[in-house]
Every structure is written in structure tokens, then in C-alpha cells.
Design an enzyme around this catalytic site. Structure first.
Site, PDB file in Angstrom:
ATOM      1  N   HIS A 123       0.452  -1.306   0.064  1.00 53.31           N
ATOM      2  CA  HIS A 123       0.021  -0.136  -0.304  1.00 53.31           C
ATOM      3  C   HIS A 123       0.884   1.657  -0.264  1.00 53.31           C
ATOM      4  CE1 HIS A 123       0.766   0.388   4.490  1.00 53.31           C
ATOM      5  NE2 HIS A 123       0.579   1.311   4.336  1.00 53.31           N
ATOM      6  N   ASP A 153       0.022  -7.884   1.496  1.00 54.06           N
ATOM      7  CA  ASP A 153       0.865  -5.992   1.747  1.00 54.06           C
ATOM      8  C   ASP A 153       1.618  -6.449   1.773  1.00 54.06           C
ATOM      9  OD1 ASP A 153       0.252  -3.621   1.144  1.00 54.06           O
ATOM     10  OD2 ASP A 153      -0.340  -3.212   4.227  1.00 54.06           O
ATOM     11  N   SER A 227       4.146   2.064   8.056  1.00 49.80           N
ATOM     12  CA  SER A 227       4.252   1.064   6.721  1.00 49.80           C
ATOM     13  C   SER A 227       5.797   0.217   5.662  1.00 49.80           C
ATOM     14  CB  SER A 227       2.670   1.409   6.529  1.00 49.80           C
ATOM     15  OG  SER A 227       1.882   1.978   6.891  1.00 49.80           O
TER      16      SER A 227
END
EC number: 3.4.21.107
Length: 501
Positions: A123, A153, A227
């Protein structure tokens, strides 16, 4: 003569005094040293952070957002006096706005300094036109996307650099324990090079992010921009890829962060580097949760395993002899304690390998050998769906099954036309009516559904259903297991046996 009075110290006392003096000296020396680790807690993370920081990178992505056109001009009759009046206004509004470039930030870490491979979250780079990797010394390198896997992911980037990049090594997430110390390094809010510490708060978390959820939960502070960054154990090895946080509306950290386990991420990364995609094992079944009532109806001790709702005809399960109604209790050497464990176990199995699968069938355990095939695409329905409740409910009556609070009718041409039952549904009886307060109605059974089996025995009449209900009651069962085919496909439903029957 002035002086102090000294009291003689006995020999034993002299030894005690000596010990006191030595102890005091040791305490004094300890006071000059950094605090020592107690109960496994590190005295400081500084040395490890200094060693690991150069291998953690900031990732900047750029996407061009096209200008949007204005509202459409209303339609007027030909020759209308309003047409020319509005055309000039709407032509001005229709001019597209100037495209703008949006930038977002994330984190990543180098796993191969020679070839320049970097791991991050999918992402972070999804939809990006340009990806830039920024090293600790602020060197900016253009990155190539090698591959990405939305289901976990995880993504892999590659950069070219004249010198070997500092890199980190994978750790073993399976050995990580709740309570172990971990540190997270990343780029929260674009600040870069930020180190936070905490412990592993929980394991095997399912946050409904994908079919292979198995997250490590940590209270090490993770915020927006973290992230894709690494979660390290105390040996400085990566045990997780920081992926998500539980956060209030403001978006800040509340001490609940989630990381993809390294053992899952590592397999994905290796496939992405070698093939550009992830190769996963495939079984070819549609499964659902085993509830307490389903377990009781099958004579299974406790709710466990994955209940096979249907089997794809050309899949590995069908070839091996796995049947609808089987409960998969063990896959190879892994216990399937709950339904969601099975897709992950199958996906991680080497393609072409034959594994032992233990199923519960007809009140006993059976071992079936299954040769795992390659998953070409995600199975159409990995889990049993919920009925939508929009089926027809005409005023029709049939043979009653009072113990289940429903009535049925034969699966004939009239029933097919009335309820739109497809031709591939060949056996069973059609539910024609239900008591609104029955357990069957509460479990989502609707008129037009076809009951194909009761307690894994095919039925074609109300009498056969009543016979199975009576047999279950004689065996001390509180419910019966129905195989139901409806708008959402085949599914198993455990229905409580009522007082009447």
C-alpha cells in the site's frame, strides 16, 4: 590529650566490615556504569539502533492526479434561447483543472545490499508513478518495483547504487513470544530515522486485512509513515514488517500496531524476486466455520477445524477424495484449530508436494493424501456466504418437519420455476415454509433453499428428514447438520432440534 574513642572490632566483625567495604566499592563502581539489564530488559537500545538505522530507508512516492472537469450543461430543446446563454458559462467550467502531483511517504528496509533489494508494504507504493528511496545519508535513489502482493501487503523494490548498501537479516517470527522486546524503525509523519521500542503484545491476530492474516501485535509506537518498516528482535533481526495500526479518528498511535510475520513475508519476498509474483498452494475447497452446534451434530469434540462446504470438481481435494461435510482437522504437521488457519497453511505448502490431511468423517478421523496444486487465482468464494434473504416467499405448503420448524416440497419442475433453482442442483427437497421464530429461520434458511443432506445423509422427502432428526435425538444430539443450497451456493447449517417431532 584530646582524641576519639575507638571500640575494638572482633575478628568476625573485622571480616564483616571488610565485606561491607567491598560491597560499598562494588556499588560505587556500579553507580558509574549504565543500568544493567534485569529480567531480560536491555540496558539500552542505542548500540543496536546505531547498527540498524543505515539499513532502514524512507520511501517517497509520487502520483499525478488529473484535473476534473466541471458539471455538464443541461440539455435544452434545439433553438432554445437558453442554449447560447449557458454554453459560454459551462465551457468555462469544463476547462480541466491543472493536474497536480501528490506525494506520500513510507518506510522500507534493505535485505540485499549487493543487488539493492528493499522490502516495503504494497500500500506504500500502490498506484505510484515514481518511487524514490532515501537513504540515511539523504541520498535519493530511483526505485524499480520488482513485484507486489496485495494479499499480504508486501512489495519488493530494487535500487542501483555504486556501493553496497547496509542490509539486515530475517529473523524467525515463529520463535517470537508474547512479551519479547522489539524495536521499530521507520519514517513516521516523514520525520525519518525514528526508533521506538515495545514488546510483542499478541500473536496470530486477524484484522480482516486479507485471507492470510496472521499479524504480530506490538505496542512499539507505529504511526503513519512507519508502514513497510522493520520490526526487530533483540538480535537485530527482522521478525515483522510494520503494516497497520489501530488508531482513533485523529490517526495517532494508541499502542496497538500490527506487523506481518517475517516467516510469511520472507516467502513472499523470495517469490517476488524470483518470479515477480507469489506462487501459492491450492486445495480447491470452499470452507466454513465449525460452530459448537455443528460440532455437536457431527459428534466432534469441540468446535475445531474447517468444514468443507463444497469441493471444486477439478481441484486437488476432489482428486484426493475429500468430500463436502468433511472437517479438516490437520494439514500436514499443522493443527487446524479454526477455519482461517487452513488457507494460510495450504498457501504456504510447496506446489506439487503430497501432504497428509486428517479429516473428520462419519464420526471418525481419516487420513487422506492430497497433492497440492498451484493457485492460479483466488478461489471464487473462500468462505461460506450469508444468505441475502431476498428469495421468493410464495404461499405454498409442503410436508412438515415440526422439530425443525419448516416445511418442504419435492424438487420438481414447479419448484424450480417458482424459486429459480438451477439445473445443477439435482437432489434434495425444497424449503417451502418456515416458522419465523424457528432456529432454521434465525440461521438464514429461506423458502427456496434446497436441503440436500441431513447429518451427511442425502434426503429426498420430509419423512427422511424426520428419520434423521429422530436418530440424532436418540443419539443425544441437540442439533442436526443440514447441507443447504441457495442463492449463495452450498453451505452447512446446524439447526437445533425442537421439542416437537
Amino acid at each position: 590529650m584530646t582524641g576519639s574513642i575507638r571500640t575494638p572490632i572482633p575478628a568476625a566483625g573485622r571480616w564483616l566490615s571488610a565485606l561491607v567495604v567491598v560491597g560499598a566499592l562494588m556499588l560505587g563502581a556500579a553507580a558509574q556504569q549504565p543500568a544493567q539489564a534485569q529480567n531480560g530488559a536491555p540496558a539500552s537500545f542505542a548500540d543496536m539502533a546505531e547498527r540498524l538505522l543505515p539499513a532502514v530507508v524512507n520511501i517517497s512516492t509520487t502520483t499525478t492526479l488529473g484535473g476534473e472537469r466541471g458539471p455538464q450543461m443541461p440539455q435544452f430543446p434545439p433553438g432554445s434561447p437558453f442554449e447560447d446563454f449557458f454554453r459560454e458559462f459551462f465551457d468555462r467550467q469544463q476547462a480541466p483543472s491543472v493536474p497536480r502531483r501528490a506525494t506520500s511517504l513510507g518506510s522500507g528496509f534493505v535485505i540485499d545490499g549487493d543487488d539493492g533489494y528493499i522490502v516495503t508494504n504494497n500500500h506504500v507504493i500502490e498506484g505510484a508513478e515514481e518511487v524514490t528511496v532515501i537513504l540515511q545519508d539523504d541520498t535519493a535513489l530511483t526505485a524499480e518495483v520488482i513485484g507486489r502482493d496485495p494479499k499480504t501487503d508486501v512489495a519488493v523494490l530494487k535500487v542501483d547504487n555504486d556501493e553496497e548498501l547496509p542490509s539486515v537479516q530475517w529473523g524467525d517470527s515463529d520463535t517470537a513470544r508474547v512479551g519479547d522486546w522489539v524495536i521499530a524503525i521507520g519514517n513516521p509523519f516523514g520525520l525519518g530515522g525514528t526508533v521506538t521500542a515495545g514488546i510483542i503484545s499478541a500473536r496470530a491476530r486477524n484484522i480482516n486485512a486479507g485471507p492470510y492474516d496472521n499479524f504480530i501485535q506490538t505496542d512499539a509506537s507505529i504511526n503513519r509513515g512507519n508502514s513497510g518498516g522493520p520490526l526487530f528482535d533483540m538480535d537485530g533481526r527482522v521478525v515483522g514488517v510494520n503494516t497497520a495500526i489501530y488508531s482513533p479518528a485523529g490517526g495517532g498511535s494508541v499502542g496497538i500496531g500490527f506487523a506481518t510475520p517475517s516467516n510469511l513475508a520472507r516467502n513472499v519476498v523470495e517469490d517476488l524476486i524470483e518470479y515477480g509474483e507469489v506462487k501459492r498452494g491450492w486445495l480447491g475447497v470452499r470452507i466454513q466455520t465449525v460452530t459448537d452446534e455443528i460440532a455437536d451434530s457431527l459428534g466432534l469434540e469441540g468446535a475445531q477445524g474447517a468444514l468443507v462446504a463444497s469441493v471444486q470438481p477439478d481441484g486437488p481435494a476432489a482428486a484426493a477424495g475429500i468430500q463436502p461435510g468433511d472437517v479438516i482437522l490437520r494439514w500436514d504437521d499443522q493443527a487446524i484449530n479454526e477455519m482461517r488457519n487452513l488457507p494460510k497453511a495450504v498457501a504456504e505448502t510447496e506446489i506439487g508436494r503430497t501432504v497428509d490431511v486428517i479429516v473428520w468423517r462419519d464420526g471418525e478421523r481419516r487420513t487422506i493424501d492430497v497433492e497440492v496444486a498451484e493457485l492460479q487465482e483466488e478461489e471464487a468464494a473462500a468462505f461460506a456466504g450469508e444468505p441475502n434473504g431476498n428469495g421468493p416467499t410464495p404461499e405454498q405448503t409442503g410436508s412438515e418437519v415440526p422439530a425443525l420448524g419448516l416445511s418442504v416440497q419435492p424438487l420438481d419442475l414447479e419448484a424450480r420455476e417458482t424459486y429459480g433453482i438451477p439445473d445443477d442442483v439435482q437432489t434434495g427437497v425444497v424449503v417451502s415454509d418456515l416458522s419465523t421464530d424457528s432456529d432454521a429461520a434465525q440461521k438464514g434458511i429461506r423458502p427456496g433453499d434446497v436441503i440436500a443432506e441431513v447429518n451427511q445423509t442425502r434426503v429426498s422427502s420430509a419423512a427422511e428428514i424426520r428419520e434423521q432428526v429422530a436418530q440424532a435425538r436418540d443419539n443425544g444430539r441437540k442439533s442436526v447438520l443440514l447441507m443447504v443450497q441457495g442463492d449463495t451456493g452450498s453451505r452447512f447449517v446446524a439447526v437445533r432440534i425442537g421439542e416437537e417431532g
